[in-house]
Design a protein around this motif. Structure first.
Motif, short mmCIF file in Angstrom:
data_model
loop_
_atom_site.label_atom_id
_atom_site.label_comp_id
_atom_site.label_asym_id
_atom_site.label_seq_id
_atom_site.Cartn_x
_atom_site.Cartn_y
_atom_site.Cartn_z
N ASP A 41 0.96 -1.18 -0.03
CA ASP A 41 0.12 -0.06 0.03
C ASP A 41 0.95 1.20 -0.03
O ASP A 41 0.18 2.26 -0.35
CB ASP A 41 -1.00 -0.02 1.24
CG ASP A 41 -2.13 -1.00 1.00
OD1 ASP A 41 -2.38 -1.29 -0.19
OD2 ASP A 41 -2.52 -1.42 2.07
N SER A 42 2.05 1.12 0.36
CA SER A 42 2.90 2.28 0.45
C SER A 42 3.66 2.31 -0.96
O SER A 42 4.78 3.10 -1.22
CB SER A 42 3.83 2.20 1.64
OG SER A 42 4.76 1.18 1.49
N ALA A 43 3.38 1.67 -1.83
CA ALA A 43 4.31 1.55 -3.26
C ALA A 43 3.70 2.64 -4.25
O ALA A 43 4.47 2.90 -5.22
CB ALA A 43 4.14 0.36 -3.77
N GLY A 44 2.77 3.60 -4.01
CA GLY A 44 2.22 4.38 -4.71
C GLY A 44 1.77 4.02 -6.21
O GLY A 44 1.16 2.85 -6.30
N PRO A 45 2.32 4.63 -7.28
CA PRO A 45 1.90 4.36 -8.58
C PRO A 45 2.63 2.89 -9.18
O PRO A 45 1.96 2.54 -10.07
CB PRO A 45 2.38 5.47 -9.46
CG PRO A 45 3.24 6.21 -8.46
CD PRO A 45 3.05 6.03 -7.27
N LEU A 46 3.57 2.58 -8.47
CA LEU A 46 4.18 1.22 -8.72
C LEU A 46 3.68 0.13 -8.30
O LEU A 46 3.87 -0.95 -8.49
CB LEU A 46 5.66 1.18 -8.23
CG LEU A 46 6.70 2.41 -8.85
CD1 LEU A 46 7.93 2.22 -8.26
CD2 LEU A 46 6.61 1.95 -10.40
N GLN A 47 2.51 0.11 -7.35
CA GLN A 47 1.88 -0.82 -6.67
C GLN A 47 1.28 -1.76 -7.76
O GLN A 47 1.40 -3.11 -7.56
CB GLN A 47 0.64 -0.33 -5.80
CG GLN A 47 0.02 -1.41 -4.96
CD GLN A 47 -1.10 -1.02 -3.99
OE1 GLN A 47 -1.18 0.14 -3.76
NE2 GLN A 47 -1.64 -1.92 -3.28
N PRO A 48 0.50 -1.44 -8.67
CA PRO A 48 0.15 -2.56 -9.63
C PRO A 48 1.49 -3.50 -10.17
O PRO A 48 1.27 -4.45 -10.39
CB PRO A 48 -0.62 -1.67 -10.81
CG PRO A 48 -0.72 -0.34 -9.95
CD PRO A 48 0.18 -0.31 -9.19
N LEU A 49 2.50 -2.67 -10.75
CA LEU A 49 3.53 -3.53 -11.13
C LEU A 49 4.30 -4.50 -10.35
O LEU A 49 4.64 -5.49 -10.51
CB LEU A 49 4.46 -2.57 -11.86
CG LEU A 49 4.24 -1.62 -13.05
CD1 LEU A 49 5.22 -0.48 -13.16
CD2 LEU A 49 4.04 -2.33 -14.11
N LEU A 50 4.53 -3.97 -9.07
CA LEU A 50 5.13 -4.54 -8.09
C LEU A 50 4.14 -5.85 -7.63
O LEU A 50 4.69 -7.05 -7.23
CB LEU A 50 5.25 -3.91 -6.65
CG LEU A 50 6.51 -2.63 -6.79
CD1 LEU A 50 6.31 -1.78 -5.49
CD2 LEU A 50 7.96 -3.32 -7.10
N GLU A 51 2.91 -5.53 -7.62
CA GLU A 51 1.96 -6.86 -7.10
C GLU A 51 1.93 -7.84 -8.15
O GLU A 51 2.15 -8.95 -8.04
CB GLU A 51 0.63 -6.37 -7.03
CG GLU A 51 0.15 -5.19 -5.66
CD GLU A 51 -1.28 -5.27 -5.41
OE1 GLU A 51 -1.97 -5.34 -6.27
OE2 GLU A 51 -1.39 -4.45 -4.36
N ALA A 52 2.18 -7.46 -9.41
CA ALA A 52 2.16 -8.60 -10.27
C ALA A 52 3.57 -9.21 -10.59
O ALA A 52 3.43 -10.44 -10.57
CB ALA A 52 2.12 -7.99 -12.07
#
Length: 198
Positions: A41-52
């Motif tokens: 949740d603290s990854a900001g706009p990178l969250q979708p890429l990091l989650e994948a």
């Protein structure tokens, strides 16, 4: 504590026909582990890429470690981001291999997080590996099972469960196709030996 035995043929007999039809169509899946991933949740706009990326890496690791299908699914539990391990959808009942009779073969009663909270209350906060074994029961497509259906399954399961008082040295044999089984809470050490045979 007592050994709990629940007759799957009686559960099948006593469950509402509409519920059996709905669950037969949708199937049921179990979430068997829950990996805390709140840091996402603290990854900001990178969250979708990091989650994948995290999901792909962990899915590859799981495939190396277990010999059955597990799908990792992102979820939010209690407001926290988690990655859950879901078993494939399965039918809620089977035909007993010896008798051919239909048998409830779906341990929603034990795996449902909602029913477990109702039985055991809120469990104390846990950290680390103890958080990995949090299970839940879902419809085959990942949607929650309705509260009304869970309550009905709970009532029928409890009505068909027998408590067997255990003493040191007792042995219990169960037909795993016909009987759901478990134990009540107890204090002290436990020696648990399991064997499978035909």
């Amino acid at each position: 504590g007592e050994f709990l035995v629940c007759d799957g043929a009686r559960v099948f007999r006593d469950l509402d026909d509409g519920l059996l039809a709905r669950l037969s169509r949708s199937k049921v899946r179990f979430s068997s582990a829950q990996l805390p991933m709140g840091f996402m949740d603290s990854a900001g706009p990178l969250q979708p890429l990091l989650e994948a990326a995290v999901q792909a890496v962990l899915q590859a690791v799981v495939r190396l470690k277990v010999d059955f299908d597990v799908e990792l699914v992102w979820a939010r539990v209690g407001g926290e981001r988690v990655l859950q391990a879901h078993a494939p959808p399965q039918p809620p009942f089977i035909r007993h291999p010896g008798t051919g009779l239909p048998v409830w073969f779906c341990n929603i009663h034990s795996h449902s997080a909602r029913l477990r909270r109702g039985r055991d209350g809120e469990l104390p906060g846990t950290t680390g590996a103890s958080r990995l074994n949090l299970s839940d029961a879902l419809l085959g497509d990942g949607r929650p099972i309705s509260d009304a259906d869970l309550d009905h399954i709970d009532a029928v399961t409890r009505r068909n469960t027998v408590e067997v008082a255990m003493r040191p040295g007792d042995v219990v044999l169960v037909d795993n196709y016909r009987v759901q089984h478990g134990r009540n809470k107890f204090d002290g050490p436990r020696r648990h030996a399991v064997t499978w045979f035909k």
